[in-house]
Design an enzyme around this catalytic site. Structure first.
Site, PDB file in Angstrom:
ATOM      1  N   HIS A   1      15.334 -12.550  12.121  1.00  0.00           N
ATOM      2  CA  HIS A   1      15.115 -12.369  13.551  1.00  0.00           C
ATOM      3  C   HIS A   1      13.666 -12.534  13.988  1.00  0.00           C
ATOM      4  O   HIS A   1      13.416 -12.869  15.142  1.00  0.00           O
ATOM      5  CB  HIS A   1      15.596 -10.991  13.988  1.00  0.00           C
ATOM      6  CG  HIS A   1      17.077 -10.832  13.887  1.00  0.00           C
ATOM      7  ND1 HIS A   1      17.723  -9.694  14.324  1.00  0.00           N
ATOM      8  CD2 HIS A   1      18.055 -11.644  13.402  1.00  0.00           C
ATOM      9  CE1 HIS A   1      19.027  -9.813  14.114  1.00  0.00           C
ATOM     10  NE2 HIS A   1      19.245 -10.995  13.547  1.00  0.00           N
TER      11      HIS A   1
ATOM     12  N   CYS B   1       0.876  -1.164   0.000  1.00  0.00           N
ATOM     13  CA  CYS B   1       0.000   0.000   0.000  1.00  0.00           C
ATOM     14  C   CYS B   1       0.914   1.215   0.000  1.00  0.00           C
ATOM     15  O   CYS B   1       2.135   1.058  -0.070  1.00  0.00           O
ATOM     16  CB  CYS B   1      -1.005  -0.011   1.155  1.00  0.00           C
ATOM     17  SG  CYS B   1      -0.402   0.366   2.804  1.00  0.00           S
TER      18      CYS B   1
END
Length: 142
Positions: free
Chosen positions: A98, A65
């Site tokens: 991570h 977006c």
């Protein structure tokens, strides 16, 4: 790889480019919309895409977006979805390494098509490191 892809009107042009680019690389891409540059509400795409990723129907999701904030906030309402915004390849890599992110949110108004490809490529080719990160990821869902 089975990839879920979607955008709002601001990300439509880049989504179309990514759909073709990913398909040309041999990925199975399901386009959740939108299907034009006409104004629409991003949750109408982000919710079904995120539900499908959470259900395991797709290995990864990609949402676009204008700023990536709206689709990211919406995607993260789904248990099992770990959506992350990345405007640099390094951020996409860290989101995978991570955080074991499974939905990439790209800010279409702030990256070029070439940059979007680099970000997506990094996201799709980076593995989760596990180890100390697994304990943290396990604590995300409420």
């Amino acid at each position: 790889m089975k990839i879920a892809l979607g955008s709002d009107h601001a990300g439509f042009v880049q989504k179309e480019m990514l759909r073709t680019w990913l398909s040309d690389q041999g990925h199975e891409v399901h386009d959740f919309g939108t299907f034009s540059a006409d104004s629409m509400d991003y949750p109408d795409v982000a919710h079904p895409l995120s539900a499908a990723v959470a259900a395991g129907d797709y290995e990864e999701g990609i949402l676009l977006c204008g700023s990536a904030n709206g689709v990211c906030i919406t995607a993260n309402k789904h248990a099992g979805v770990r959506a992350a915004i990345a405007w640099l390849p390094e951020l996409a890599g860290l989101a995978r390494q991570h955080n074991n992110a499974n939905v990439l949110c790209v800010p279409a108004r702030y990256v070029s098509e070439e940059q979007a490809q680099e970000i997506v490529s990094t996201f799709l080719t980076t593995e989760f490191e596990g180890g100390r990160h697994q304990n943290r990821v396990a604590k995300i869902n409420c």
